[in-house]
Design a protein around this motif. Structure first.
Motif, mmCIF file in Angstrom:
data_model
loop_
_atom_site.group_PDB
_atom_site.id
_atom_site.type_symbol
_atom_site.label_atom_id
_atom_site.label_comp_id
_atom_site.label_asym_id
_atom_site.label_seq_id
_atom_site.Cartn_x
_atom_site.Cartn_y
_atom_site.Cartn_z
ATOM 1 N N GLY A 142 130.004 41.931 47.688
ATOM 2 C CA GLY A 142 129.810 40.522 48.009
ATOM 3 C C GLY A 142 128.834 39.776 47.131
ATOM 4 O O GLY A 142 128.557 38.597 47.387
ATOM 5 N N PHE A 143 128.302 40.408 46.071
ATOM 6 C CA PHE A 143 127.320 39.733 45.224
ATOM 7 C C PHE A 143 127.994 38.655 44.388
ATOM 8 O O PHE A 143 129.069 38.868 43.825
ATOM 9 C CB PHE A 143 126.628 40.735 44.300
ATOM 10 N N LEU A 144 127.354 37.481 44.297
ATOM 11 C CA LEU A 144 127.855 36.376 43.489
ATOM 12 C C LEU A 144 126.959 36.213 42.263
ATOM 13 O O LEU A 144 125.736 36.117 42.387
ATOM 14 C CB LEU A 144 127.879 35.076 44.300
ATOM 15 N N ALA A 145 127.575 36.186 41.105
ATOM 16 C CA ALA A 145 126.825 36.165 39.853
ATOM 17 C C ALA A 145 126.066 34.856 39.670
ATOM 18 O O ALA A 145 126.502 33.788 40.095
ATOM 19 C CB ALA A 145 127.774 36.382 38.673
ATOM 20 N N ASP A 146 124.917 34.965 39.024
ATOM 21 C CA ASP A 146 124.121 33.793 38.652
ATOM 22 C C ASP A 146 124.560 33.300 37.279
ATOM 23 O O ASP A 146 124.866 34.086 36.382
ATOM 24 C CB ASP A 146 122.634 34.146 38.600
ATOM 25 N N LEU A 147 124.570 32.003 37.121
ATOM 26 C CA LEU A 147 124.898 31.375 35.853
ATOM 27 C C LEU A 147 123.714 30.536 35.397
ATOM 28 O O LEU A 147 123.011 29.952 36.217
ATOM 29 C CB LEU A 147 126.135 30.473 35.993
ATOM 30 N N ASN A 148 123.484 30.472 34.089
ATOM 31 C CA ASN A 148 122.438 29.618 33.536
ATOM 32 C C ASN A 148 123.065 28.391 32.896
ATOM 33 O O ASN A 148 124.127 28.485 32.300
ATOM 34 C CB ASN A 148 121.619 30.350 32.477
ATOM 35 N N TYR A 149 122.412 27.261 33.038
ATOM 36 C CA TYR A 149 122.869 26.081 32.307
ATOM 37 C C TYR A 149 121.660 25.394 31.686
ATOM 38 O O TYR A 149 120.586 25.325 32.277
ATOM 39 C CB TYR A 149 123.672 25.133 33.194
ATOM 40 N N PHE A 150 121.865 24.942 30.468
ATOM 41 C CA PHE A 150 120.780 24.367 29.678
ATOM 42 C C PHE A 150 121.106 22.922 29.314
ATOM 43 O O PHE A 150 122.273 22.534 29.233
ATOM 44 C CB PHE A 150 120.580 25.164 28.381
ATOM 45 N N ARG A 151 120.056 22.150 29.096
ATOM 46 C CA ARG A 151 120.202 20.775 28.627
ATOM 47 C C ARG A 151 119.252 20.555 27.461
ATOM 48 O O ARG A 151 118.187 21.154 27.396
ATOM 49 C CB ARG A 151 119.888 19.769 29.742
#
Length: 252
Positions: free
Chosen positions: A33-42
């Motif tokens: 059930g683990f949901l992956a983390d995503l990174n977003y940059f600006r």
């Protein structure tokens, strides 16, 4: 000092943060059930005197990949998987109500139903505690029924219904413990997600992590190369500063 050094330093720091998320995803690739983390940059401009000729990337926090993991048949009575995009309610280590898609359940020596990492599963009436039983059944609506210890097979007792919720994604946030919680309101209090009677589950199945290990390994390699490039930029900035200082001495 030229802003090049600051940009390279900031980039290296943000790359390290992204590497931490990738490492955490890989570590939980086998966590149900683990949901992956995503990174977003600006991109942001470097403020200060002079022309705005420098920009640098800033990590604006983690996003979450809400795509469900694959469902696997286990045949185990205490394995359950959600059919929709909802969540199971659990009691976190700090005592607060939190939400997870992890459905590998177990019963501890005190009869409490928990996830395999020890978090109490919540029913609509609070933490689920079962009396000694010959058999435990979980219906598609989350209703837990048992055949009491020593009772006839047709003597079935209904205990409680697993609390399943489905708030909007933008109403939730992920904590450092990997659990989802409702965001704080203007009063600083976290509301509790209401029960969603439309949510259903399937017994004998388990949802795996949604982490794609191949993609995460590629991301790790790319981030490592970016970090090395940024370190080289910092060295280049130092060499340029040393050269400028030498020229100033000769000019003097």
């Amino acid at each position: 000092m030229d802003r090049m050094l600051y940009i390279a330093m900031s980039g290296a720091n943000e790359t390290m943060l992204a590497q931490t998320n990738v490492a955490n995803n890989l570590a939980n690739a086998s966590t149900p059930g683990f949901l992956a983390d995503l990174n977003y940059f600006r991109s942001h401009q470097v403020e200060g005197e002079g022309l705005k000729t420098r920009t640098y990337g800033v990590d604006h926090g983690n996003a979450i990949d809400f795509k469900p993991g694959t469902r696997q048949m286990t045949g185990r009575d205490l394995d359950v998987a959600l059919n929709g995009e909802g969540w199971f309610a659990v009691q976190a280590a700090d005592g607060t109500e939190a939400y997870t898609r992890r459905g590998d359940l177990q019963i501890d020596p005190n009869g409490m139903v928990t996830t395999s990492n020890g978090l109490p599963l919540l029913g609509e009436g609070g933490p689920l505690v079962l009396p000694p039983a010959e058999k435990v059944s979980i219906g598609s609506d989350g209703l837990i029924s048992i055949v009491p210890l020593g009772a006839a097979p047709n003597e079935i007792a209904e205990i409680d219904r697993i609390k399943m919720v489905s708030p909007e994604y933008d109403q939730m946030e992920k904590g450092e413990d990997g659990l989802m919680r409702m965001k704080e309101g203007e009063d600083g209090v976290r509301p509790l997600a209401p029960v969603d009677p439309e949510q259903t589950l399937q017994q004998g199945m388990l949802e795996s992590s949604n982490v794609n290990t191949v993609n995460e390994m590629v991301n790790m390699i790319e981030l490592q190369r970016k970090f090395e490039m940024q370190v080289k930029m910092m060295k280049t900035a130092k060499e340029m500063a040393d050269s400028s200082a030498t020229m100033m001495r000769f000019g003097g």
